[in-house]
Design a protein around this motif. Sequence first.
Motif, mmCIF file in Angstrom:
data_model
loop_
_atom_site.group_PDB
_atom_site.id
_atom_site.type_symbol
_atom_site.label_atom_id
_atom_site.label_comp_id
_atom_site.label_asym_id
_atom_site.label_seq_id
_atom_site.Cartn_x
_atom_site.Cartn_y
_atom_site.Cartn_z
ATOM 1 N N ASP A 92 0.832 -1.203 0.000
ATOM 2 C CA ASP A 92 0.000 0.000 0.000
ATOM 3 C C ASP A 92 0.867 1.253 0.000
ATOM 4 O O ASP A 92 0.585 2.217 -0.713
ATOM 5 N N GLN A 93 1.935 1.241 0.802
ATOM 6 C CA GLN A 93 2.846 2.394 0.857
ATOM 7 C C GLN A 93 3.449 2.664 -0.519
ATOM 8 O O GLN A 93 3.536 3.811 -0.947
ATOM 9 N N ALA A 94 3.839 1.613 -1.217
ATOM 10 C CA ALA A 94 4.454 1.774 -2.537
ATOM 11 C C ALA A 94 3.496 2.432 -3.526
ATOM 12 O O ALA A 94 3.930 3.142 -4.435
ATOM 13 N N GLN A 95 2.202 2.226 -3.343
ATOM 14 C CA GLN A 95 1.208 2.796 -4.253
ATOM 15 C C GLN A 95 0.815 4.222 -3.889
ATOM 16 O O GLN A 95 0.166 4.908 -4.666
ATOM 17 N N ASP A 96 1.204 4.676 -2.696
ATOM 18 C CA ASP A 96 0.724 5.965 -2.197
ATOM 19 C C ASP A 96 1.416 7.192 -2.787
ATOM 20 O O ASP A 96 0.890 8.292 -2.701
ATOM 21 N N LEU A 97 2.609 7.038 -3.357
ATOM 22 C CA LEU A 97 3.288 8.190 -3.961
ATOM 23 C C LEU A 97 2.814 8.356 -5.397
ATOM 24 O O LEU A 97 3.158 7.561 -6.265
ATOM 25 N N ASN A 98 2.012 9.370 -5.645
ATOM 26 C CA ASN A 98 1.483 9.623 -6.989
ATOM 27 C C ASN A 98 2.606 9.905 -7.963
ATOM 28 O O ASN A 98 3.518 10.666 -7.677
ATOM 29 N N GLY A 99 2.519 9.282 -9.141
ATOM 30 C CA GLY A 99 3.483 9.544 -10.200
ATOM 31 C C GLY A 99 4.681 8.622 -10.195
ATOM 32 O O GLY A 99 5.339 8.460 -11.213
ATOM 33 N N PHE A 100 5.010 8.013 -9.069
ATOM 34 C CA PHE A 100 6.147 7.106 -8.975
ATOM 35 C C PHE A 100 5.686 5.682 -9.270
ATOM 36 O O PHE A 100 4.585 5.282 -8.901
ATOM 37 N N SER B 262 16.209 10.783 -12.241
ATOM 38 C CA SER B 262 15.437 11.187 -13.420
ATOM 39 C C SER B 262 14.333 10.158 -13.629
ATOM 40 O O SER B 262 14.412 9.037 -13.134
ATOM 41 N N GLY B 263 13.329 10.557 -14.385
ATOM 42 C CA GLY B 263 12.209 9.667 -14.651
ATOM 43 C C GLY B 263 12.502 8.591 -15.680
ATOM 44 O O GLY B 263 11.642 7.778 -15.977
ATOM 45 N N GLN B 264 13.715 8.547 -16.212
ATOM 46 C CA GLN B 264 14.050 7.554 -17.226
ATOM 47 C C GLN B 264 14.713 6.301 -16.653
ATOM 48 O O GLN B 264 14.999 5.374 -17.392
ATOM 49 N N GLU B 265 14.981 6.271 -15.351
ATOM 50 C CA GLU B 265 15.704 5.144 -14.773
ATOM 51 C C GLU B 265 14.962 4.547 -13.592
ATOM 52 O O GLU B 265 14.099 5.188 -13.004
ATOM 53 N N GLU B 266 15.342 3.304 -13.237
ATOM 54 C CA GLU B 266 14.838 2.678 -12.028
ATOM 55 C C GLU B 266 15.956 2.728 -10.984
ATOM 56 O O GLU B 266 17.129 2.583 -11.326
ATOM 57 N N TYR B 267 15.589 2.948 -9.739
ATOM 58 C CA TYR B 267 16.554 3.096 -8.650
ATOM 59 C C TYR B 267 16.280 2.051 -7.577
ATOM 60 O O TYR B 267 15.166 1.532 -7.466
ATOM 61 N N SER C 27 10.829 4.146 -9.890
ATOM 62 C CA SER C 27 11.118 5.111 -10.954
ATOM 63 C C SER C 27 10.315 6.364 -10.673
ATOM 64 O O SER C 27 9.104 6.286 -10.447
ATOM 65 N N PRO C 28 10.967 7.525 -10.674
ATOM 66 C CA PRO C 28 10.226 8.787 -10.523
ATOM 67 C C PRO C 28 9.324 9.023 -11.729
ATOM 68 O O PRO C 28 9.427 8.333 -12.744
ATOM 69 N N PRO C 29 8.463 10.022 -11.642
ATOM 70 C CA PRO C 29 7.581 10.321 -12.776
ATOM 71 C C PRO C 29 8.383 10.635 -14.035
ATOM 72 O O PRO C 29 9.427 11.283 -13.966
ATOM 73 N N PRO C 30 7.885 10.174 -15.182
ATOM 74 C CA PRO C 30 8.563 10.501 -16.450
ATOM 75 C C PRO C 30 8.602 12.025 -16.634
ATOM 76 O O PRO C 30 7.745 12.739 -16.137
ATOM 77 N N ASP C 31 9.610 12.490 -17.319
ATOM 78 C CA ASP C 31 9.775 13.918 -17.618
ATOM 79 C C ASP C 31 9.978 14.783 -16.376
ATOM 80 O O ASP C 31 9.721 15.981 -16.403
ATOM 81 N N HIS C 32 10.412 14.189 -15.285
ATOM 82 C CA HIS C 32 10.704 14.923 -14.059
ATOM 83 C C HIS C 32 12.123 14.607 -13.593
ATOM 84 O O HIS C 32 12.663 13.552 -13.888
ATOM 85 N N VAL C 33 12.680 15.524 -12.848
ATOM 86 C CA VAL C 33 13.920 15.290 -12.110
ATOM 87 C C VAL C 33 13.549 15.415 -10.645
ATOM 88 O O VAL C 33 12.844 16.355 -10.251
ATOM 89 N N LEU D 60 13.300 5.355 8.139
ATOM 90 C CA LEU D 60 13.758 6.208 7.047
ATOM 91 C C LEU D 60 12.716 7.293 6.851
ATOM 92 O O LEU D 60 11.517 7.018 6.804
ATOM 93 N N ASP D 61 13.165 8.526 6.756
ATOM 94 C CA ASP D 61 12.286 9.675 6.544
ATOM 95 C C ASP D 61 12.974 10.550 5.500
ATOM 96 O O ASP D 61 14.082 11.034 5.724
ATOM 97 N N LEU D 62 12.336 10.697 4.340
ATOM 98 C CA LEU D 62 12.900 11.468 3.230
ATOM 99 C C LEU D 62 12.000 12.640 2.888
ATOM 100 O O LEU D 62 10.777 12.536 2.984
ATOM 101 N N ILE D 63 12.614 13.728 2.452
ATOM 102 C CA ILE D 63 11.857 14.856 1.917
ATOM 103 C C ILE D 63 12.499 15.240 0.588
ATOM 104 O O ILE D 63 13.720 15.169 0.436
ATOM 105 N N GLY D 64 11.658 15.589 -0.375
ATOM 106 C CA GLY D 64 12.215 15.923 -1.665
ATOM 107 C C GLY D 64 11.237 16.668 -2.543
ATOM 108 O O GLY D 64 10.151 17.055 -2.124
ATOM 109 N N LEU D 65 11.659 16.859 -3.784
ATOM 110 C CA LEU D 65 10.814 17.515 -4.759
ATOM 111 C C LEU D 65 11.054 16.890 -6.113
ATOM 112 O O LEU D 65 12.127 16.355 -6.385
ATOM 113 N N ALA D 66 10.027 16.936 -6.921
ATOM 114 C CA ALA D 66 10.115 16.486 -8.310
ATOM 115 C C ALA D 66 9.683 17.668 -9.177
ATOM 116 O O ALA D 66 8.635 18.262 -8.940
#
Length: 178
Positions: free
Chosen positions: A14-22, A96-101, A62-68, A109-115
């Motif tokens: 469920d957590q994996a599905q909660d981040l929109n666009g990823f 980048s949105g073109q790769e898998e990480y 993978s982050p959203p396509p066309d995003h950094v 773990l607690d992360l903050i970021g921006l796309a």
Amino acid sequence: MATLTSSQSHDVDDQAQDLNGFRQFYEQLGCGRFHGRVWQVMMDAGFLLREASNRSLRQRFSPPPDHVSLAVPLAVRPGSVFAGRPLERESLMVMSGQEEYDLVSHGDLDLIGLAVHRDLLETLAPTMAEWLRHAQSERNLPLSPDAAPAIRLMLMTVFEDAERQIESLADGAQDMAL
């Protein structure tokens, strides 16, 4: 207009599905009850995000396509790894949105970021654009002890300001509906 979403989960899938666009796949690596939380402030040019979890996980995403995307840990346990390198509080994750990480966390773990949409990045000064291209190839950059807290503070401030503004607009809309 910005929108805020927030969710809590007791299941890694469920957590994996909660981040929109990823696109994400999580695997819990240890025993114990999982608890996670995701916050996102969605805007036209991108979004702010924060994700927290309490158990050792392997995350393929993978982050959203066309995003950094850029992210820094607010909290991370020793032994955690991102993109084949140790993930520490002074790490900057650049994706980048073109790769898998691949990220392996060893507990909390607690992360903050921006796309940010790539179109917006075309306005960067040439030296900044070159730095970003280099950072994307490195994926996991060590930050100076001064830079990491400054980035965390900036992202937390922007996130908290956006959250307050969205809540204020929502309160105002409720008042108007009454």
